[in-house]
Write an enzyme that holds these catalytic residues in place. Structure first.
Site, short mmCIF file in Angstrom:
data_model
loop_
_atom_site.label_atom_id
_atom_site.label_comp_id
_atom_site.label_asym_id
_atom_site.label_seq_id
_atom_site.Cartn_x
_atom_site.Cartn_y
_atom_site.Cartn_z
N ASP A 68 27.94 -0.01 72.35
CA ASP A 68 29.35 -0.36 72.51
C ASP A 68 30.12 -0.22 71.20
O ASP A 68 29.54 0.02 70.13
CB ASP A 68 29.48 -1.80 73.05
CG ASP A 68 28.55 -2.80 72.36
OD1 ASP A 68 28.08 -2.49 71.24
OD2 ASP A 68 28.30 -3.87 72.91
N ASN A 137 26.98 -15.91 76.81
CA ASN A 137 27.40 -15.97 78.21
C ASN A 137 26.59 -15.02 79.10
O ASN A 137 26.97 -14.76 80.24
CB ASN A 137 28.90 -15.67 78.33
CG ASN A 137 29.24 -14.24 77.89
OD1 ASN A 137 28.36 -13.48 77.50
ND2 ASN A 137 30.51 -13.89 77.96
N HIS A 139 25.97 -11.78 78.51
CA HIS A 139 26.33 -10.35 78.50
C HIS A 139 25.29 -9.52 77.76
O HIS A 139 24.60 -10.00 76.86
CB HIS A 139 27.75 -10.11 77.95
CG HIS A 139 27.94 -10.23 76.47
ND1 HIS A 139 29.06 -10.75 75.89
CD2 HIS A 139 27.15 -9.85 75.41
CE1 HIS A 139 28.97 -10.69 74.59
NE2 HIS A 139 27.82 -10.16 74.27
N GLU A 144 30.73 -8.10 80.21
CA GLU A 144 31.04 -9.52 80.38
C GLU A 144 30.77 -9.96 81.82
O GLU A 144 30.64 -9.12 82.72
CB GLU A 144 32.51 -9.76 80.01
CG GLU A 144 32.85 -9.42 78.56
CD GLU A 144 32.34 -10.46 77.56
OE1 GLU A 144 31.26 -11.03 77.76
OE2 GLU A 144 33.04 -10.71 76.55
#
Ligand code: GLP
Length: 263
Positions: A68, A137, A139, A144
């Protein structure tokens, strides 16, 4: 899914590096390595660098693809993933910079940059082994919660939690970009093997949900339960929420000799 619980973060790095090195050797000198940013894989990269420096792992012709990049952060910015990958992966591992790819978050046409990135991975023959961390979280990459489990490389909006987690790298929270270009969960799942590393109690909930919870877009990393060759290497603190920890330890300690690898 193979789960390896290690006594210390150092052991996480050694075990994960042994796994990655084995896949790279099996894939041959022109293997394709998938790399992640974040603090989690840094010690693993140091182990791979040591293997390369001692001649036990040949990386000179290996290609690499990052997961990313932030959108709109110039390459020269020290926290752009172009810079981070150069600093933490390309140079220490002695990779050929021409063979290291990071999504182009500065492209005028982000959608075209995303499809070009998918095409480049395909042209290289696909990723042999993808190194992953996990966000607090759940990811992976920058996928996400609620990311499509079939998603491909595309623009995503970062959650407030991820921006807060990453604010430590920027002067203020406002400086953390809001958008990123990330390989999709479907892209990551195309890698022939995945090795995810996590350390510390801050990751324990995400790790438990990823390994033992339902496969759900709310925990994007849980898609790895569907991957035929996913290895999760974690320390005791990150393993704190696992119900079957005893089983994972027993499995690793009793591997058939042909499957075993050193801690
Ligand atoms: C970042 C990256 C992920 C990484 C995660 C965890 O935002 N996009 O690839 O796995 O967050 O980072 P860390 O390892 O620093 O906890």
């Amino acid at each position: 899914m193979e789960v390896v619980i290690c006594a210390t973060p150092d052991e996480v790095a050694r075990v994960a590096a042994a796994k990655v090195a084995r896949v790279l050797r099996d894939a041959g000198p022109r293997a394709v390595l998938g790399v992640a940013t974040g603090s989690s894989p840094l010690a693993l990269y140091a182990e791979l660098a040591a293997l390369a420096a001692s001649g036990r792992l040949a990386l000179g012709e290996v290609s690499a693809f990052a997961l990313d990049e932030y959108v709109g952060l110039p390459y020269e910015h020290p926290e752009s993933y172009h810079s981070v990958i150069d600093r933490t992966v390309t140079r220490p591992l002695g990779l050929d910079p021409a063979r290291v790819h990071v999504p182009n978050g500065m492209a005028a046409d982000i959608a075209a940059a995303a499809s070009d990135y998918e095409a480049a991975i395909k042209t290289a023959g696909g990723v042999d082994v993808q190194i992953l961390g996990v966000g607090s979280n759940g990811h992976i990459g920058f996928n996400e919660p609620t990311s499509s489990l079939a998603s491909r490389t595309r623009i995503k909006t970062l959650t407030a939690r991820t921006r807060e987690d990453n604010a430590r790298f920027f002067p203020t929270l406002d400086d953390v970009p809001r958008h990123c270009l990330t390989q999709g969960l479907g892209t990551i799942m195309d890698a022939r093997a995945c090795v995810l590393v996590a350390q510390g109690e801050a990751k324990a909930d995400a790790v438990a949900a990823l390994i033992e919870g339902p496969i759900t877009a709310m925990v994007p990393g849980s898609v790895l339960q569907w991957h035929p060759h996913a290895t999760i290497v974690i320390d005791e603190a990150a393993a704190a929420g696992l119900t079957l920890a005893g089983y994972y330890r027993e499995t690793f300690d009793n591997k058939p000799h042909w499957q075993a690898y050193a801690r």
